[in-house]
Design a protein around this motif. Structure first.
Motif, mmCIF file in Angstrom:
data_model
loop_
_atom_site.group_PDB
_atom_site.id
_atom_site.type_symbol
_atom_site.label_atom_id
_atom_site.label_comp_id
_atom_site.label_asym_id
_atom_site.label_seq_id
_atom_site.Cartn_x
_atom_site.Cartn_y
_atom_site.Cartn_z
ATOM 1 N N LYS A 65 -18.390 -32.403 20.052
ATOM 2 C CA LYS A 65 -16.974 -32.765 19.936
ATOM 3 C C LYS A 65 -16.747 -34.255 20.170
ATOM 4 O O LYS A 65 -17.535 -34.935 20.850
ATOM 5 C CB LYS A 65 -16.172 -31.977 20.980
ATOM 6 N N ARG A 66 -15.668 -34.729 19.622
ATOM 7 C CA ARG A 66 -15.161 -36.064 19.939
ATOM 8 C C ARG A 66 -13.894 -35.889 20.754
ATOM 9 O O ARG A 66 -13.262 -34.826 20.699
ATOM 10 C CB ARG A 66 -14.820 -36.833 18.653
ATOM 11 N N ASP A 67 -13.506 -36.936 21.460
ATOM 12 C CA ASP A 67 -12.251 -36.815 22.211
ATOM 13 C C ASP A 67 -11.088 -37.211 21.305
ATOM 14 O O ASP A 67 -11.271 -37.432 20.109
ATOM 15 C CB ASP A 67 -12.289 -37.627 23.498
ATOM 16 N N ARG A 71 -13.903 -40.656 20.030
ATOM 17 C CA ARG A 71 -15.168 -41.091 20.617
ATOM 18 C C ARG A 71 -16.017 -39.868 20.955
ATOM 19 O O ARG A 71 -15.479 -38.822 21.340
ATOM 20 C CB ARG A 71 -14.895 -41.893 21.894
ATOM 21 N N GLU A 72 -17.314 -40.021 20.793
ATOM 22 C CA GLU A 72 -18.199 -38.884 21.117
ATOM 23 C C GLU A 72 -18.143 -38.599 22.601
ATOM 24 O O GLU A 72 -18.235 -39.502 23.430
ATOM 25 C CB GLU A 72 -19.645 -39.228 20.709
ATOM 26 N N PRO A 131 -20.868 -30.502 31.160
ATOM 27 C CA PRO A 131 -19.802 -30.923 32.081
ATOM 28 C C PRO A 131 -18.733 -31.749 31.376
ATOM 29 O O PRO A 131 -17.677 -31.982 31.924
ATOM 30 C CB PRO A 131 -20.546 -31.772 33.105
ATOM 31 N N LYS A 132 -19.030 -32.228 30.159
ATOM 32 C CA LYS A 132 -18.111 -33.139 29.474
ATOM 33 C C LYS A 132 -17.344 -32.440 28.351
ATOM 34 O O LYS A 132 -16.704 -33.120 27.547
ATOM 35 C CB LYS A 132 -18.906 -34.306 28.873
ATOM 36 N N GLU A 133 -17.449 -31.126 28.261
ATOM 37 C CA GLU A 133 -16.789 -30.393 27.168
ATOM 38 C C GLU A 133 -17.192 -30.965 25.815
ATOM 39 O O GLU A 133 -16.360 -31.177 24.937
ATOM 40 C CB GLU A 133 -15.261 -30.449 27.298
ATOM 41 N N LEU A 158 -24.350 -32.243 13.452
ATOM 42 C CA LEU A 158 -23.715 -31.590 14.598
ATOM 43 C C LEU A 158 -22.389 -32.232 15.000
ATOM 44 O O LEU A 158 -21.433 -31.536 15.331
ATOM 45 C CB LEU A 158 -24.670 -31.611 15.799
ATOM 46 N N VAL A 159 -22.333 -33.583 14.943
ATOM 47 C CA VAL A 159 -21.124 -34.247 15.432
ATOM 48 C C VAL A 159 -19.984 -33.997 14.469
ATOM 49 O O VAL A 159 -20.158 -34.084 13.253
ATOM 50 C CB VAL A 159 -21.378 -35.759 15.569
#
Lengths: 191, 166, 341
Positions: A65-67, A71-72, A131-133, A158-159
């Protein structure tokens, strides 16, 4: 011994009578049953045209995921690789250079992030460990390939796309209960 | 005229396969050539307007007996030629006996006037209806006697096939 | 004379073509029916309803590698499937496919050869049908193939007896060995199955055994013998073996329909007052429907019954069917004798 279910049948080896020994009535009965199946509803799903409905929390292909700012999220901590029971995940970490703040959220990021889909058992432990979702499993299924090498998915696959319209929705996987469960590290399997 | 060609073809086939039965190395090939010879002979029966005999010949010989032969040869898997070479005198006696049989046959057929025989296409005796009538009227007793013989052979085979001693 | 010869050649090639096409589409129907019995669709990707599937299968078989084991008997290895195919196609000559066609006053019978011993002819072909399987199985030089071949031969010999005994009752009733005559006597609803239900049952069971169809498919029993007699075969040689099984099914369906279900007769159609040629066509369609029914029956049984064990097969053949068939012959003889008085 007490039966656990009421489905078991008592087997007897009694002598068959004449009617049973000529077998023809039994065969006709069997044919009647199979004939009945001709008119049953077919269980086949005509796959490419019709797809079965997947559950919202189906565990398929992974997504990084990106936020909200594109950003990754992944910081290459390696917890997913440690959690992976099939050892399908590898990664190479690198430090974020100045000027890359709009690309990577944390100061450390994954240059290479690879999941071997032939090893992956789609257990979802990476998702839980993160931990970073950053990593989630999606409803998308992993396609078949002619080449074993093509099953090693890198960051290019994947991204998720940076375009907000093309983001992959994982809100169904992140219900309050799930978030609560993730925070609560007292369960043994969740450490 | 046309039947003549067929006759020659069938005769050559029969003779060739009969020779090959003896000449071929593998027992399986011998059995198959024997089957071919039987088919050729069945063809001859058809030429003689004896279709019933031809078909029965195929059913009994090619269909049953040769299949059993093939079955046995396959089960034993007799691929190699394991016969021990026979002494010279056995070969000599066999040669004399075979030669005498051939001389006798030649003697018989030399005295036989082929033209005296019926024209096969006119003779209707080989057709199943006539054959049945002749068998059941003129040759009733030999026919029934042979069926008794078959029955005896069958009972004997069953007795031999039984496991426990009687 | 020349016209007759041309007609016969034409008729036999049409029948040949018909058997091949029917066999081709039987493979599709088999898979479709198997699918339906198991709540599936069966092949439906190649063409509408999968109609091009047999072509796809054929093309695939042609492009497969032609494999021949090193230790195989080269000539017999090739002879095996060819012989099987050849013998399977032979039987159709004696079957009357319909009543006579009449063109310009000349009668053209819809039968290639009206031999006066038609029943025996079919029986002779049946009895030599095992050669292809035996030769192929042996020539492969493979233990599984040999076992399949040995099984095939002993199974065929065992069931031939009961089969011939059950036909004999028909011959006793008809008084003729000609297929045409047997059909002619079943006009209307005078079918032999009504007089010979036991004989029909025995014949049916034996037909399953003779065509190596489930539940008697022990010669190619996959669970025990890999592929049975065709274990070592590939490409179109395998195709020939599989194909001839379907031809055999078609032909034995035709034989059963002819001997027991009145051939091309159906009550009522001869009273419709059709012109001879239309009548011949309708009659042929009647026969074809009956054959189709038997084809379906073959598949129906296959997907209903599990395979027999070998000792059960032998026991059924020798201890049940043959005594029953002999009993049937005796009863028929007694009834015919009583009727004559």
């Amino acid at each position: 011994m007490k039966n656990l279910t009421n489905r078991s049948k008592i087997v007897s080896n009694k002598q068959m009578n004449f009617w049973e020994r000529i077998y023809i009535p039994a065969i006709l009965n069997g044919m009647r049953i199979t004939f009945g199946h001709l008119f049953r509803k077919k269980t086949t799903v005509q796959y490419p045209e019709v797809t079965r409905e997947f559950s919202d929390v189906y565990r398929g292909k992974h997504v990084l995921k990106r936020d909200d700012e594109g950003r990754e999220r992944c910081t290459a901590c390696g917890l997913c690789a440690v959690a992976c029971p099939a050892e399908a995940i590898t990664m190479v970490a690198a430090e974020r250079q100045p000027g890359e703040e709009n690309l990577y959220r944390e100061e450390k990021y994954a240059v290479v992030y690879e999941i071997n889909m032939l090893r992956c058992i789609f257990c979802g432990d990476c998702e839980e460990a993160c931990p970073k979702e950053a990593i989630f499993l999606t409803k998308e299924i992993v396609k078949s390939e002619y080449d074993r090498d093509k099953f090693i998915y890198g960051k290019d696959v994947l991204v998720e796309p940076a375009d907000p319209a093309k983001r992959i929705d994982i809100s169904k996987r992140q219900t309050p209960e799930v978030i609560e469960f993730k925070k609560n590290k007292k369960y043994k399997h969740n450490k | 005229m046309f039947t003549q060609y067929i006759f020659h073809f069938l005769s050559i086939m029969a003779l060739f396969s009969a020779v090959m039965v003896l000449a071929s190395k593998k027992p399986i090939h011998s059995v198959l050539f024997l089957t071919l010879a039987f088919f050729a002979i069945a063809g001859h029966y058809v030429l003689l307007n004896a279709q019933f005999l031809a078909v029965v010949h195929v059913i009994v010989y090619a269909g049953a007996i040769m299949v059993l032969f093939l079955f046995t040869v396959m089960l034993l898997n007799l691929n190699k030629d394991e016969r021990s070479p026979k002494p010279m005198w056995v070969n000599f006696i066999a040669f004399v006996a075979g030669g005498m049989l051939m001389l006798t046959l030649i003697g018989i057929f030399r005295g036989y006037d082929i033209k005296a025989a019926h024209d096969p296409m006119i003779s209707q005796i080989g057709l199943v209806k006539n054959l049945g009538k002749i068998l059941y009227h003129d040759y009733l007793i030999p026919f029934e006697l042979s069926s008794v013989l078959f029955l005896t052979a069958m009972v004997g085979a069953v007795l031999l096939g039984k496991k426990e001693q009687i | 004379m020349i016209v007759q010869i041309i007609y016969k050649a034409l008729l036999s090639s049409i029948i040949l073509l018909l058997s091949l096409v029917v066999a081709m589409y039987s493979t599709l129907v088999e898979r479709k029916v198997a699918g339906w019995f198991q709540d599936r669709h069966g092949p439906n990707r190649a063409g509408p309803w999968g109609l091009l599937q047999p072509l796809a299968d054929g093309a695939k078989l042609f492009f497969k590698e032609e494999f021949m084991p090193n230790s195989a008997d080269k000539f017999l290895y090739i002879l095996g499937p060819s012989l099987t195919m050849f013998i399977a196609l032979l039987t159709s000559a004696a079957i009357p496919w319909g009543p006579d066609l009449v063109v310009n006053g000349t009668v053209y019978p819809l039968q290639v050869a009206d031999v006066n011993i038609g029943v025996l002819y079919i029986f002779a072909i049946l009895s030599i049908g095992v050669y292809g399987i035996m030769i192929g199985g042996w020539a492969s030089n493979n233990k599984y193939a040999l076992l399949g071949a040995v099984r095939a031969s002993s199974q065929m010999i065992s069931y031939e007896l009961a089969m011939s005994l059950s036909i004999i009752t028909i011959v006793m009733m008809t008084g003729s060995l000609s297929m045409r005559e047997i059909v002619a006597q079943q006009q209307g609803f005078n079918w032999n199955i009504i007089y010979q239900p036991l004989g029909f049952l025995i014949f049916l069971i034996c037909a399953f055994a003779e065509t190596n169809r489930a539940p008697f498919d022990l010669p190619e029993c996959e669970t025990e013998l890999v592929g049975g007699y065709h274990t070592e075969y590939s490409s179109m040689k395998l195709g020939f073996y599989l194909f001839s099984e379907y031809i055999n099914m078609f032909i034995s369906g035709a034989v059963m329909a002819t001997l027991f279900l009145g051939g091309y007769h159906f009550p009522g159609i001869d009273k419709l007052g059709l012109s001879p040629n239309v009548f011949a066509f309708v009659s042929f369609m009647v026969l074809f429907t009956k054959i189709t029914f038997f084809g379906f029956l073959f598949m129906w049984i296959r997907w209903t019954l599990p395979r027999f064990r070998y000792d059960q097969l032998m026991k059924l053949g020798w201890k049940s069917l043959i005594p029953l068939a002999i009993l049937n012959v005796v009863i028929t003889g007694v009834v015919i004798l009583l009727n004559q008085k």
